[in-house]
Design an enzyme around this catalytic site. Structure first.
Site, PDB file in Angstrom:
ATOM      1  N   GLN A   1       9.794  -6.005  -9.283  1.00  0.00           N
ATOM      2  CA  GLN A   1      10.877  -5.541  -8.415  1.00  0.00           C
ATOM      3  C   GLN A   1      11.563  -6.751  -7.783  1.00  0.00           C
ATOM      4  O   GLN A   1      10.926  -7.534  -7.080  1.00  0.00           O
ATOM      5  CB  GLN A   1      10.325  -4.624  -7.315  1.00  0.00           C
ATOM      6  CG  GLN A   1      11.436  -3.979  -6.501  1.00  0.00           C
ATOM      7  CD  GLN A   1      10.928  -3.158  -5.340  1.00  0.00           C
ATOM      8  OE1 GLN A   1      10.161  -3.651  -4.508  1.00  0.00           O
ATOM      9  NE2 GLN A   1      11.356  -1.901  -5.247  1.00  0.00           N
TER      10      GLN A   1
ATOM     11  N   TYR B   1      17.062  -3.387   2.827  1.00  0.00           N
ATOM     12  CA  TYR B   1      17.144  -4.809   2.462  1.00  0.00           C
ATOM     13  C   TYR B   1      18.598  -5.140   2.088  1.00  0.00           C
ATOM     14  O   TYR B   1      19.495  -4.304   2.224  1.00  0.00           O
ATOM     15  CB  TYR B   1      16.124  -5.123   1.359  1.00  0.00           C
ATOM     16  CG  TYR B   1      14.715  -4.885   1.862  1.00  0.00           C
ATOM     17  CD1 TYR B   1      14.215  -5.647   2.921  1.00  0.00           C
ATOM     18  CD2 TYR B   1      13.899  -3.873   1.346  1.00  0.00           C
ATOM     19  CE1 TYR B   1      12.937  -5.416   3.434  1.00  0.00           C
ATOM     20  CE2 TYR B   1      12.623  -3.639   1.851  1.00  0.00           C
ATOM     21  CZ  TYR B   1      12.159  -4.406   2.892  1.00  0.00           C
ATOM     22  OH  TYR B   1      10.904  -4.183   3.415  1.00  0.00           O
TER      23      TYR B   1
ATOM     24  N   HIS C   1      16.074  -3.739  -6.091  1.00  0.00           N
ATOM     25  CA  HIS C   1      15.803  -3.017  -4.843  1.00  0.00           C
ATOM     26  C   HIS C   1      17.104  -2.773  -4.092  1.00  0.00           C
ATOM     27  O   HIS C   1      17.666  -3.675  -3.492  1.00  0.00           O
ATOM     28  CB  HIS C   1      14.840  -3.853  -3.995  1.00  0.00           C
ATOM     29  CG  HIS C   1      14.022  -3.048  -3.048  1.00  0.00           C
ATOM     30  ND1 HIS C   1      14.446  -1.846  -2.511  1.00  0.00           N
ATOM     31  CD2 HIS C   1      12.778  -3.260  -2.532  1.00  0.00           C
ATOM     32  CE1 HIS C   1      13.500  -1.383  -1.706  1.00  0.00           C
ATOM     33  NE2 HIS C   1      12.487  -2.221  -1.700  1.00  0.00           N
TER      34      HIS C   1
ATOM     35  N   HIS D   1      15.617   0.817   1.335  1.00  0.00           N
ATOM     36  CA  HIS D   1      14.770   0.400   2.464  1.00  0.00           C
ATOM     37  C   HIS D   1      15.412  -0.624   3.407  1.00  0.00           C
ATOM     38  O   HIS D   1      14.699  -1.332   4.105  1.00  0.00           O
ATOM     39  CB  HIS D   1      13.416  -0.142   1.956  1.00  0.00           C
ATOM     40  CG  HIS D   1      12.649   0.861   1.137  1.00  0.00           C
ATOM     41  ND1 HIS D   1      11.496   0.551   0.454  1.00  0.00           N
ATOM     42  CD2 HIS D   1      12.875   2.176   0.893  1.00  0.00           C
ATOM     43  CE1 HIS D   1      11.055   1.613  -0.200  1.00  0.00           C
ATOM     44  NE2 HIS D   1      11.877   2.620   0.066  1.00  0.00           N
TER      45      HIS D   1
ATOM     46  N   ARG E   1      15.761   0.942  -7.525  1.00  0.00           N
ATOM     47  CA  ARG E   1      15.224   1.803  -6.458  1.00  0.00           C
ATOM     48  C   ARG E   1      16.341   2.052  -5.459  1.00  0.00           C
ATOM     49  O   ARG E   1      16.917   1.113  -4.909  1.00  0.00           O
ATOM     50  CB  ARG E   1      14.020   1.156  -5.784  1.00  0.00           C
ATOM     51  CG  ARG E   1      13.482   2.005  -4.633  1.00  0.00           C
ATOM     52  CD  ARG E   1      12.105   1.619  -4.155  1.00  0.00           C
ATOM     53  NE  ARG E   1      11.061   2.273  -4.941  1.00  0.00           N
ATOM     54  CZ  ARG E   1       9.810   2.490  -4.514  1.00  0.00           C
ATOM     55  NH1 ARG E   1       9.434   2.087  -3.315  1.00  0.00           N
ATOM     56  NH2 ARG E   1       8.934   3.086  -5.287  1.00  0.00           N
TER      57      ARG E   1
HETATM   58  C1  FMN Z   1       1.486  -1.696   1.569  1.00  0.00           C
HETATM   59  C2  FMN Z   1       2.804  -1.205   1.102  1.00  0.00           C
HETATM   60  C3  FMN Z   1       3.740  -2.097   0.645  1.00  0.00           C
HETATM   61  C4  FMN Z   1       4.969  -1.644   0.151  1.00  0.00           C
HETATM   62  N1  FMN Z   1       5.851  -2.523  -0.409  1.00  0.00           N
HETATM   63  C5  FMN Z   1       6.941  -2.076  -1.049  1.00  0.00           C
HETATM   64  C6  FMN Z   1       7.728  -2.927  -1.866  1.00  0.00           C
HETATM   65  O1  FMN Z   1       7.400  -4.086  -2.057  1.00  0.00           O
HETATM   66  N2  FMN Z   1       8.841  -2.412  -2.443  1.00  0.00           N
HETATM   67  C7  FMN Z   1       9.180  -1.094  -2.303  1.00  0.00           C
HETATM   68  O2  FMN Z   1      10.202  -0.671  -2.841  1.00  0.00           O
HETATM   69  N3  FMN Z   1       8.420  -0.261  -1.580  1.00  0.00           N
HETATM   70  C8  FMN Z   1       7.308  -0.712  -0.983  1.00  0.00           C
HETATM   71  N4  FMN Z   1       6.484   0.164  -0.316  1.00  0.00           N
HETATM   72  C9  FMN Z   1       6.834   1.586  -0.335  1.00  0.00           C
HETATM   73  C10 FMN Z   1       6.093   2.241  -1.502  1.00  0.00           C
HETATM   74  O3  FMN Z   1       6.446   1.677  -2.734  1.00  0.00           O
HETATM   75  C11 FMN Z   1       6.359   3.742  -1.544  1.00  0.00           C
HETATM   76  O4  FMN Z   1       7.740   3.954  -1.748  1.00  0.00           O
HETATM   77  C12 FMN Z   1       5.928   4.438  -0.254  1.00  0.00           C
HETATM   78  O5  FMN Z   1       4.678   3.940   0.195  1.00  0.00           O
HETATM   79  C13 FMN Z   1       5.813   5.942  -0.458  1.00  0.00           C
HETATM   80  O6  FMN Z   1       4.884   6.240  -1.469  1.00  0.00           O
HETATM   81  P1  FMN Z   1       3.391   6.823  -1.147  1.00  0.00           P
HETATM   82  O7  FMN Z   1       3.602   8.032  -0.308  1.00  0.00           O
HETATM   83  O8  FMN Z   1       2.835   7.121  -2.509  1.00  0.00           O
HETATM   84  O9  FMN Z   1       2.635   5.758  -0.415  1.00  0.00           O
HETATM   85  C14 FMN Z   1       5.270  -0.283   0.185  1.00  0.00           C
HETATM   86  C15 FMN Z   1       4.317   0.615   0.678  1.00  0.00           C
HETATM   87  C16 FMN Z   1       3.091   0.181   1.112  1.00  0.00           C
HETATM   88  C17 FMN Z   1       2.086   1.182   1.580  1.00  0.00           C
END
Ligand code: FMN
Ligand code: FAD
Length: 772
Positions: A512, A593, A588, A591, A641
């Site tokens: 990503q 960014y 990306h 979120h 994303r």
């Molecule tokens: C520890 C952690 C780090 C994350 N880092 C990213 C990231 O680098 N890029 C991203 O798009 N989303 C990131 N997310 C969001 C997750 O990819 C995901 O969209 C979000 O946790 C919802 O999914 P879940 O309910 O299965 O946890 C992160 C989430 C967690 C928990």
């Protein structure tokens, strides 16, 4: 007396000892008021209970009501007499028939019964009379002053509750009126199953929910969009005109039978919620307190279960206010859960045009059956294994055509274990490890932690592993621990991870690529999420000079030179990712960014060609996309994303996301990974199971681009349901994979699917895991 018969009655014997109310007034003689009155009288014959009902005893609107087998068990426990009478009067069925484009799909094992609403009311009233409840019919209640001496006033006066309205400042109602129009009709056609019809004419698409409720009658609810209803000229139709229109439209289905009216007026369904259900000695129950939706047939069930819960709370508490507070607290969870199921179900019927004609019959049927999230691929399999087998087979055939890889397993595998192709990348299954920042890199270089973190998840069986948000420049990092793709050594370090995944597992691996924008120069996750670094900060850029938190660093609004620099950084990082051997890159755009800060109106305040309208706001992210597409091998796919909802006032909406996805499709994006939120600190997502899946579904159907869905997906039942219903092409799990790197392996084992283990681990086949 009947007080010794368990349930409410058994517990309620204590009530007199505690001096609980003896004078009870129920406003409204629908299922809620009648049932509550009889339960309380049965609990203690000394209670003086009066039911006030504006209609006559033999007046009723509507035709039949439905109960599930599970609801009937609750009734049996609360009052065996009424349960016996109800079960003697109902019509039971197991099948659901879905009529769609000339085909009938039948699914069995659903266990419901229908009965006449009039018969139900008669049963409840007759039982109450025998117990000594007083009824006053044709008694219109306009306010509560006449009942000030009552110990308890139960507002069971239905969806348009006057009591709720009069005391709105205390109950704080919220009423959400839905888009579709519906009319509740009856018919003499005896349906043998719960039946859904979908019929299109010049005016639009008409849905019918029909079920039999006695030997000779069925309920026949007709529903359509407001536009179709207006086109049909029904806004000024009399009941007879409505009947005539519907009889003509459904003449073939009714097979000579007539439709019946009974105050059959077209309405819009209101979802009623109240912040509080009690105030002093007044309590709301049934539709006065909350509504669900007729598409999940839960209104009467909820109303009667409220009566049971309220009677039980009164039996347990010494004074009315504490009993009412306990009732409110204890009952709310169950009601809200049903309301959530009702909400997604009603949305499915509001959006049926999205699926109608687009989905093949088996998929349309599966989507309909699983619409409320209550029924999943897994429990449908228990109810009707054959139906699910047909769905799995059809899904596998679709996957074979889509991927060019023959799915040979017989019976067909669960949908999650079918292949999926994007350009020349073929995934062996549909489970994806979501990108998750690990905050463990040194100047962008991934290390052993990343090798083990990503490697173990690939060994764990996921079809695709997406490596964390990796920044295209040093200043584009979120934190000092973020990975990057901006130095030559990054290629080698990532190559090591990619090689491990490719050499030891069938998984594919994506990277990503991102720039943190105004959310950069912050601390590691566990030191304060999005909080600015106390020292060693670097300069930030964003669409506009607006800080994330008031105390965050203020970014510089990007000028054209900055844009060219960022665009070139992305393109260079994509070339480096290709050298490192990645199978896919994901850009990306979510979120909050950098690229997201252009798209959202909350963070983009520009007045040049890159601000203002959505096409303008999307201009720079698309320039970046085009540069990456040019730098990235044509044989390999690109995912983006996106954020489908800012969840904040004036923010980007799901409609905007459709536009973004459509533009990406035109620019050659292969799949969109549909996320939401995190744009601004005020963002308030409506979290819940699969809460972002409806966005992926909508984009997939309406834009016609493959989607990945992410967000609160944790069970394989949900993954299979999402895929089989065509709500997304891939399911992305983040925290579930932190908890269990072998999530896919464990899902395979539980479903009896043979997912080959690495050679080193083959002996696990002889191991039988046991619970604690
Ligand atoms: C520890 C952690 C780090 C994350 N880092 C990213 C990231 O680098 N890029 C991203 O798009 N989303 C990131 N997310 C969001 C997750 O990819 C995901 O969209 C979000 O946790 C919802 O999914 P879940 O309910 O299965 O946890 C992160 C989430 C967690 C928990
Ligand atoms: C089209 C449609 C289909 C439905 N299908 C189903 C189904 O299949 N299964 C199911 O379980 N539920 C169904 N419902 C929902 C169901 O009808 C209600 O949820 C249920 O009746 C709620 O019970 P209640 O006692 O709270 O309210 P109601 O049944 O509405 O009873 C309220 C009573 O209060 C009386 N009243 C109101 N105001 C006053 C006043 N000021 N003074 C005196 N009396 C007053 C009314 O006359 C009425 O008798 C359906 C609803 C609709 C609209």
């Amino acid at each position: 007396m009947a007080g010794g018969e368990g349930g409410v009655a058994g517990q309620a014997r204590l009530t007199r000892a505690y001096n609980l109310p003896v004078k009870i007034v129920c406003v409204g003689g629908g299922p809620a008021g009648l049932y509550f009155a009889l339960l309380m009288k049965k609990a203690d014959p000394a209670h003086d209970i009066t039911v006030l009902e504006r209609n006559r005893a033999d007046d009723t609107f509507g035709f039949g009501v439905v109960f599930s087998d599970a609801t009937l068990e609750n009734f049996a426990h609360a009052d065996p007499e009424t349960h016996r009478a109800i079960t003697a009067s109902f019509f039971h069925w197991d099948d659901i028939d879905i009529h769609y484009q000339g085909q009938v799909l039948t699914s069995t094992g659903h266990g419901f019964c229908g009965m006449s609403r009039q018969v139900l009311l008669d049963i409840l009233r007759t039982r109450g009379e025998a117990l000594g409840v007083t009824y006053r019919f044709q008694a219109e209640v306009s306010d509560l002053t006449a009942y000030e001496d009552a110990d308890l006033v139960v507002a069971a006066d239905g969806v348009n509750s006057i009591v709720r309205h009069r005391h709105a400042e205390h109950f704080q109602p919220e009423i959400d009126v839905h888009r579709n129009k519906f009319v509740w009709l009856g018919t003499t056609f005896p349906f043998s199953a719960f039946t859904f019809y979908f019929r299109e004419n010049d005016h639009g698409l008409w849905r019918v929910h029909a079920y039999r409720y006695d030997a000779t009658h069925s309920t026949f609810i007709v529903e359509t969009t407001e536009e179709a209803w207006l086109r049909a000229g029904l806004e000024s139709a009399t009941e007879d005109e409505t009947l005539a229109y519907c009889e003509e439209l459904f003449a073939r289905e009714l097979n000579g039978h007539r439709l019946l009216k009974n105050r059959s007026l077209w309405r819009s369904f209101p979802t009623v919620r109240n912040r509080r259900w009690h105030w002093k000695n007044v309590v709301l129950i049934g539709d006065a307190a909350h509504t669900a939706h007729f598409s999940i047939g839960s209104g009467t069930k909820l109303a009667m279960e409220d009566s049971i819960a309220l009677a039980e709370a009164l039996a347990r508490h010494r004074d009315v206010p504490s009993a009412l507070a306990a009732y409110d607290e204890e009952r709310r969870l169950a009601v809200e859960s049903t309301q959530r199921a009702a909400q997604v179900s009603l949305e499915w019927f509001e959006d049926t045009e999205r699926y109608f004609g687009r989905l093949e019959p088996w998929q349309f049927g599966f989507s309909l059956l699983t619409r409320s999230l209550r029924v999943t691929h897994q429990n449908l399999k228990v109810r009707d294994a054959k139906f699910v087998e047909t769905v799995d087979q059809a899904f596998a055939e679709q996957a074979t055509i889509q991927s060019g890889v023959q799915v040979r397993a017989q019976p067909a595998p669960p949908p999650m274990f079918t292949p999926f192709r994007l350009r020349e990348m073929v995934l062996s299954n549909r489970v994806v490890v979501s990108p998750m920042c690990q905050y463990s890199a040194t100047d962008g270089t991934p290390g052993d932690w990343h090798l083990v973190h990503l490697g173990s998840r690939a060994v764990g069986g996921a079809g695709l592993v997406i490596a964390e948000m990796t920044d295209v420049s040093r200043d584009g990092r979120i934190s000092p621990g973020c990975t990057g793709m901006y130095k030559p050594e990054h290629v080698a370090a990532w190559h090591r991870v990619v090689d491990f995944v490719h050499q030891t597992t069938p998984a594919k691996i994506a990277l990503q690529l991102a720039h943190a924008g105004r959310k950069g120069s912050t601390r590691l996750l566990w030191e304060g999420i999005d909080e600015p670094l106390p020292e060693g900060n670097w300069p930030l850029i964003s669409a506009s000079a607006v800080p994330y938190f008031p105390h965050s660093q203020v970014p510089r609004a990007m000028d054209r030179r900055d844009m060219e620099q960022v665009r070139d950084d992305f393109a260079r990082a994509a070339s480096m990712a290709a050298l490192a051997g990645f199978d896919m890159v994901e850009l990306h755009f979510a979120h909050g960014y950098l690229l997201a800060s252009f798209i959202s109106p909350l963070t983009n305040r520009r007045t040049d060609d890159y601000g203002g309208s959505l096409p303008n706001r999307l201009r720079f992210p698309l320039e970046v996309f085009d540069a990456v597409r040019a730098a990235w091998p044509a044989s390999k796919p690109i995912s983006v994303r996106i954020s489908a909802h800012d969840w904040a006032p004036d923010g980007a909406t799901p409609e905007d996301a459709l536009y973004v996805a459509a533009a990406l499709k035109v620019h050659g994006c292969d799949i969109v990974d549909v996320s939401s939120g995190n744009m601004v600190p005020e963002s308030r997502p409506r979290y819940g199971r699969l809460y972002q899946t409806p966005f992926a579904d909508r984009i997939r159907q309406e834009v016609g681009i493959p989607t990945m869905t992410v967000g609160a997906i944790s069970t394989y039942a949900d993954v299979n349901s999402i895929l089989a219903a065509g709500r997304a092409d891939l399911c992305v799990l983040a925290r579930a994979h932190l908890y269990d790197p072998y999530w896919t392996r464990h899902a395979a084992r539980e479903q009896g699917y043979d997912l080959p283990w690495p050679d080193q681990y083959v002996l696990v086949k002889s191991f039988a895991p046991r619970g604690t």
